[in-house]
Scaffold this motif. Structure first.
Motif, PDB file in Angstrom:
ATOM      1  N   LEU A   1       6.705   4.106   8.251  1.00  0.00           N
ATOM      2  CA  LEU A   1       6.660   5.312   9.069  1.00  0.00           C
ATOM      3  C   LEU A   1       6.917   6.551   8.217  1.00  0.00           C
ATOM      4  N   LEU A   2       7.918   6.487   7.352  1.00  0.00           N
ATOM      5  CA  LEU A   2       8.236   7.628   6.502  1.00  0.00           C
ATOM      6  C   LEU A   2       7.103   7.945   5.530  1.00  0.00           C
ATOM      7  N   ILE A   3       6.564   6.916   4.886  1.00  0.00           N
ATOM      8  CA  ILE A   3       5.510   7.149   3.903  1.00  0.00           C
ATOM      9  C   ILE A   3       4.216   7.582   4.586  1.00  0.00           C
ATOM     10  N   GLY A   4       3.910   6.996   5.748  1.00  0.00           N
ATOM     11  CA  GLY A   4       2.722   7.421   6.472  1.00  0.00           C
ATOM     12  C   GLY A   4       2.790   8.881   6.866  1.00  0.00           C
ATOM     13  N   LEU A   5       3.952   9.327   7.359  1.00  0.00           N
ATOM     14  CA  LEU A   5       4.114  10.745   7.705  1.00  0.00           C
ATOM     15  C   LEU A   5       4.020  11.615   6.446  1.00  0.00           C
ATOM     16  N   GLY A   6       4.573  11.140   5.342  1.00  0.00           N
ATOM     17  CA  GLY A   6       4.465  11.887   4.097  1.00  0.00           C
ATOM     18  C   GLY A   6       3.032  12.074   3.647  1.00  0.00           C
TER      19      GLY A   6
ATOM     20  N   ALA B   1      -2.103   8.221   8.988  1.00  0.00           N
ATOM     21  CA  ALA B   1      -2.071   8.005  10.431  1.00  0.00           C
ATOM     22  C   ALA B   1      -2.138   6.514  10.766  1.00  0.00           C
ATOM     23  N   LEU B   2      -2.961   5.760  10.037  1.00  0.00           N
ATOM     24  CA  LEU B   2      -3.044   4.320  10.280  1.00  0.00           C
ATOM     25  C   LEU B   2      -1.735   3.621   9.927  1.00  0.00           C
ATOM     26  N   ILE B   3      -1.118   4.028   8.819  1.00  0.00           N
ATOM     27  CA  ILE B   3       0.157   3.429   8.434  1.00  0.00           C
ATOM     28  C   ILE B   3       1.221   3.719   9.497  1.00  0.00           C
ATOM     29  N   VAL B   4       1.251   4.964   9.994  1.00  0.00           N
ATOM     30  CA  VAL B   4       2.198   5.319  11.059  1.00  0.00           C
ATOM     31  C   VAL B   4       1.937   4.479  12.306  1.00  0.00           C
TER      32      VAL B   4
ATOM     33  N   ARG C   1      11.351  -6.936   9.152  1.00  0.00           N
ATOM     34  CA  ARG C   1      10.189  -6.253   9.718  1.00  0.00           C
ATOM     35  C   ARG C   1      10.557  -4.841  10.170  1.00  0.00           C
ATOM     36  N   VAL C   2      11.727  -4.669  10.749  1.00  0.00           N
ATOM     37  CA  VAL C   2      12.150  -3.334  11.190  1.00  0.00           C
ATOM     38  C   VAL C   2      12.334  -2.409   9.989  1.00  0.00           C
ATOM     39  N   GLY C   3      12.952  -2.922   8.921  1.00  0.00           N
ATOM     40  CA  GLY C   3      13.132  -2.112   7.723  1.00  0.00           C
ATOM     41  C   GLY C   3      11.819  -1.708   7.097  1.00  0.00           C
ATOM     42  N   VAL C   4      10.878  -2.654   7.022  1.00  0.00           N
ATOM     43  CA  VAL C   4       9.559  -2.356   6.470  1.00  0.00           C
ATOM     44  C   VAL C   4       8.845  -1.325   7.335  1.00  0.00           C
TER      45      VAL C   4
ATOM     46  N   LEU D   1       0.816  -1.217   0.000  1.00  0.00           N
ATOM     47  CA  LEU D   1       0.000   0.000   0.000  1.00  0.00           C
ATOM     48  C   LEU D   1       0.850   1.267   0.000  1.00  0.00           C
ATOM     49  N   PRO D   2       1.849   1.399   0.884  1.00  0.00           N
ATOM     50  CA  PRO D   2       2.657   2.621   0.823  1.00  0.00           C
ATOM     51  C   PRO D   2       3.380   2.812  -0.505  1.00  0.00           C
ATOM     52  N   VAL D   3       3.823   1.714  -1.136  1.00  0.00           N
ATOM     53  CA  VAL D   3       4.518   1.838  -2.413  1.00  0.00           C
ATOM     54  C   VAL D   3       3.545   2.258  -3.508  1.00  0.00           C
TER      55      VAL D   3
END
Length: 267
Positions: free
Chosen positions: A256-261, A126-129, A248-251, A38-40
């Protein structure tokens, strides 16, 4: 992005790689495809279309995995968990369509460019974050719920699946304590996910989102589907061997970055 030419290899490569890796991950964790894809997709599509495109890939891939794993599914548990999830997905998808129709929340200028924040961008961001932060919380990785909460778990995961596509983490948390083998756990989650995807795609396809589809490129979703099939096939072969903590940490960091964007209108 709206109006962008999708014939270049860059979007195809990014989405294909994301689908391949995420589908492979989903064979170990029980979720991951929609969470990463979804973020991609949101980098190249309007957010509502990104959610719908992700749902199409998610459904196609889960049908493929169903063919590989269906003999292991626990069908009584599918009905207790999956049917409430499918019903709640209709509500979540309807809320997403409603949010997409709301006016812009804010506009601002950044380095000479006009940016805007829409309700759907803010809520999905916000949900992605939130889900990204949960991935950084060690306790969440071990969280589970008693079997009596299965119908409630179906409702919660289905609603979030319909709204944003982020259904797998909660589904995993609820199914973990069902006393299933690894294969039965994965297969039961796959069937429940298929029910949710069918429900939300029904709403996405019949609602105002159909106008987004008419203006979209035809290549990204099929490429993602094919790469997800390959990822699932490879994931099944590697199922006994792989651990995913670092992945999982990398994902989660990417989410987090895309959700904030999304929340601030940069995506």
């Amino acid at each position: 992005m709206p109006g962008m030419e999708f014939g270049s290899w860059v979007p195809l490569a990014l989405i294909g790689l994301a689908a391949l890796l995420a589908a492979g991950m989903s064979f170990f964790s029980g979720f991951g495809l929609g969470t990463l894809l979804l973020p991609v997709f949101a980098l190249f599509f309007p957010v509502p279309l990104a959610i719908a495109a992700t749902a199409m890939v998610h459904l196609a891939n889960n049908l493929f995995k169903f063919g590989l794993m269906q003999r292991h599914a626990n069908w009584p548990l599918v009905w207790r968990f999956g049917l409430p999830a499918a019903g709640a997905a209709l509500l979540g998808a309807s809320l997403m369509v409603w949010l997409d129709a709301l006016p812009v929340l804010a506009r601002y200028t950044l380095v000479g460019m006009q940016m805007e924040i829409t309700p759907i961008q803010f809520v999905i961001g916000a949900l992605i974050v939130a889900f990204a932060l949960l991935e950084f919380w060690p306790r969440f990785q071990h969280m589970s719920f008693a079997p009596r909460w299965m119908p409630l778990g179906g409702v919660l995961s289905g609603f979030l699946g319909g709204l944003s596509g982020n259904q797998g983490a909660l589904r995993t948390a609820f199914l973990l304590k069902a006393g299933l083998s690894k294969e039965a756990f994965l297969a039961t989650g796959i069937v429940a996910a298929v029910l949710v995807d069918l429900s939300r795609l029904l709403v996405y396809g019949l609602g105002p989102l159909s106008t987004h589809w008419a203006a979209s490129d035809d290549w990204l979703a099929p490429v993602a589907v094919l790469c997800a099939f390959l990822g699932s096939f490879l994931g099944q072969r590697l199922l006994p061997k792989v651990t995913l903590d670092s992945v999982r940490v990398g994902v989660a960091a990417l989410m987090l970055l895309i959700g904030l964007g999304l929340m601030v209108g940069l995506i």
